[in-house]
Enzyme design. Structure first.
Site, PDB file in Angstrom:
ATOM      1  N   HIS A 113      39.943  36.076  44.749  1.00  0.00           N
ATOM      2  CA  HIS A 113      41.088  36.883  45.221  1.00  0.00           C
ATOM      3  C   HIS A 113      41.785  38.019  44.132  1.00  0.00           C
ATOM      4  O   HIS A 113      42.897  38.074  44.082  1.00  0.00           O
ATOM      5  CB  HIS A 113      42.356  35.660  45.090  1.00  0.00           C
ATOM      6  CG  HIS A 113      42.021  34.289  46.204  1.00  0.00           C
ATOM      7  ND1 HIS A 113      42.393  34.445  47.458  1.00  0.00           N
ATOM      8  CD2 HIS A 113      41.485  33.439  45.938  1.00  0.00           C
ATOM      9  CE1 HIS A 113      42.069  33.308  48.053  1.00  0.00           C
ATOM     10  NE2 HIS A 113      41.432  32.549  47.168  1.00  0.00           N
TER      11      HIS A 113
ATOM     12  N   SER B 106      40.088  66.759  37.970  1.00  0.00           N
ATOM     13  CA  SER B 106      41.387  67.043  38.680  1.00  0.00           C
ATOM     14  C   SER B 106      41.640  68.501  38.485  1.00  0.00           C
ATOM     15  O   SER B 106      41.550  68.987  37.627  1.00  0.00           O
ATOM     16  CB  SER B 106      42.471  66.017  38.094  1.00  0.00           C
ATOM     17  OG  SER B 106      43.630  66.490  38.671  1.00  0.00           O
TER      18      SER B 106
END
Length: 464
Positions: free
Chosen positions: A172, A294
């Site tokens: 999870h 970027s």
């Protein structure tokens, strides 16, 4: 006066062959473009296989007395030249010739005269294209299988190198139990081993020669389908002519589904790498070659290769679904819908090859941050282990479970980390890497034997 666009027709240049099915009836240019589709570009990937299958067909016709030996020899030489040119990217398919089959026959006829026109005796474009595709798919499966074997061996090497390096185990996306990078790496090696073993079943589906089925009902000639299969290195003949046509799309989908299943193994690895290499986790460092920058943020190193590879895994599932959809919902025998299978099939297999190849150098270049993973392997991960320590002293498990839970709640939990480990087969204390290595070697050996058999058959077929 401008001619009516509806009256425009498609014609081959003077002196050039036209479509194999032409009957001297003018064809509307728009209809021609629509029916030809991407075949002149797509069939470039099949040309060499089409030529190889045609060479086997020519030798079979000569062996059965349906074609003079001298004619067959000329055809094989011409087809070998075409195959070699195709592999060099030097055999284009002019749009007016519609597809690779027409381009091959036009070239043979142009260079050999009437002999070139004899290559189509006893077959249809239907079984001709299925054979070219079957040879292409068989080769693609072996090539992809070796790529997957490389990846599996890379994961095995990673597991050996880091088999004792701690790594929190997650369920999870929450910390659950202690694990190791060895256990993590071995999981992907085992998953890919399963796919390599499944490959043999897919190969068996492709290992049937379809030639001789013609349009789906056989031919009224004494052809020798077993000989054609033997010449091309197939272990058997796909006996039913109708099943040959009905299998269009079925075998393509099987190979794509196998590739997508491999992608399912790799997708989880890629997700983990993307997650573990974030600043928040800091368990792994990606090599610079697998990152990009970027355009606005100078500090960024984006995991673009990992993310694109993850997207390719999903793309493979989509391609398998597309091929299934195109081929489904049709009655028996041939339908022109099948032409639409080629482009997504060939594109998807090219992407699969690129995907499996680009990931090979990633594994040895991944940097494990052992200090970070050790720090993240906190005491709570050993809750179940400590409960089993209490069980060994005679305490019922449910009571031991509650006792550990209470200690954690009170802040007094201090497990004996070294008391127990998973020593069962496959556990962190018994990864069975030598057995895994032996299984991977056997899977690779099987695939390499098939590749050698294909190469031997091709060499013998092209020999004078």
């Amino acid at each position: 006066m401008r001619p009516d666009p509806k009256s425009r027709t498609a014609h081959a240049p003077a002196g050039e062959a036209t479509t194999l099915w032409a009957k001297d009836v003018p064809l509307d240019a728009a209809i021609h473009r629509f029916t030809v589709g991407e075949d002149p570009e797509t069939d470039l990937a099949l040309l060499a296989w089409d030529a190889l299958g045609s060479a086997a067909h020519a030798r079979m016709l000569a062996a059965t007395g349906l074609l003079p030996e001298a004619d067959a020899a000329q055809l094989v030489r011409g087809l070998r030249r075409i195959a070699n040119l195709s592999k060099q990217g030097a055999f284009p398919i002019p749009p007016h010739l519609e597809d690779g089959h027409t381009a091959i026959e036009a070239d043979l006829t142009r260079n050999l005269g009437p002999v070139g026109g004899r290559i189509h005796l006893g077959r249809s474009r239907n079984d001709q294209v299925i054979l070219a595709l079957r040879l292409y798919l068989r080769n693609a499966l072996v090539t992809l299988g070796l790529r997957v074997a490389d990846l599996a061996e890379g994961f095995l090497a990673f597991a050996r190198e880091h088999q004792d390096t701690p790594l929190p185990g997650y369920t999870h996306l929450r910390r659950a139990m202690p694990s190791t990078f060895g256990l993590w790496g071995a999981a992907f090696a085992e998953g890919l081993l399963e796919e390599l073993e499944a490959l043999q079943g897919v190969y068996g589906r492709l290992d049937r020669c379809p030639l001789g089925s013609a349009a789906g009902f056989g031919v009224p000639l004494p052809i020798d389908r077993e000989l054609t299969a033997k010449l091309l290195g197939f272990s058997k003949v796909q006996r039913s002519p109708i099943d040959v046509q009905n299998s269009r799309g079925r075998h393509e989908a099987a190979l794509l589904q196998w590739s997508a299943s491999v992608g399912g193994v790799l997708e989880k690895f890629l997700w983990d790498v993307s997650l573990y290499s974030t600043e928040e986790f800091g368990f792994l460092k990606l090599p610079d070659a697998f990152t990009t920058g970027s355009s606005i943020m100078p500090q960024k190193k984006n995991p673009d290769v990992v993310e694109l590879a993850r997207g390719r895994c999903r793309e493979l599932r989509g391609a398998a679904g597309l091929v299934e959809q195109i081929a489904s919902g049709l009655p028996s025998s041939y339908h022109r819908d099948f032409q639409l299978l080629k482009q997504p099939l060939i594109t998807a297999l090219r992407h699969a090859d690129d995907l499996f190849a680009v990931l090979k150098p990633l594994l040895p270049a991944l940097q494990v941050k052992a200090e970070a993973t050790a720090a993240a392997s906190s005491d709570e991960l050993y809750a179940a282990h400590q409960a089993y320590v209490f069980v060994q002293s005679g305490m019922p498990f449910r009571e031991a479970y509650r006792k550990v839970a209470q200690q954690i709640q009170e802040g007094t939990f201090a497990p004996d980390r070294a008391a127990l480990t998973a020593t069962h087969l496959g556990g962190a204390g018994n990864l069975a890497l030598d057995a895994l290595a032996a299984d991977l070697a056997a899977a690779r050996g099987w695939i390499e034997a098939k590749r050698r058999a294909h190469a031997d058959a091709e060499a013998a077929l092209w020999a004078n």
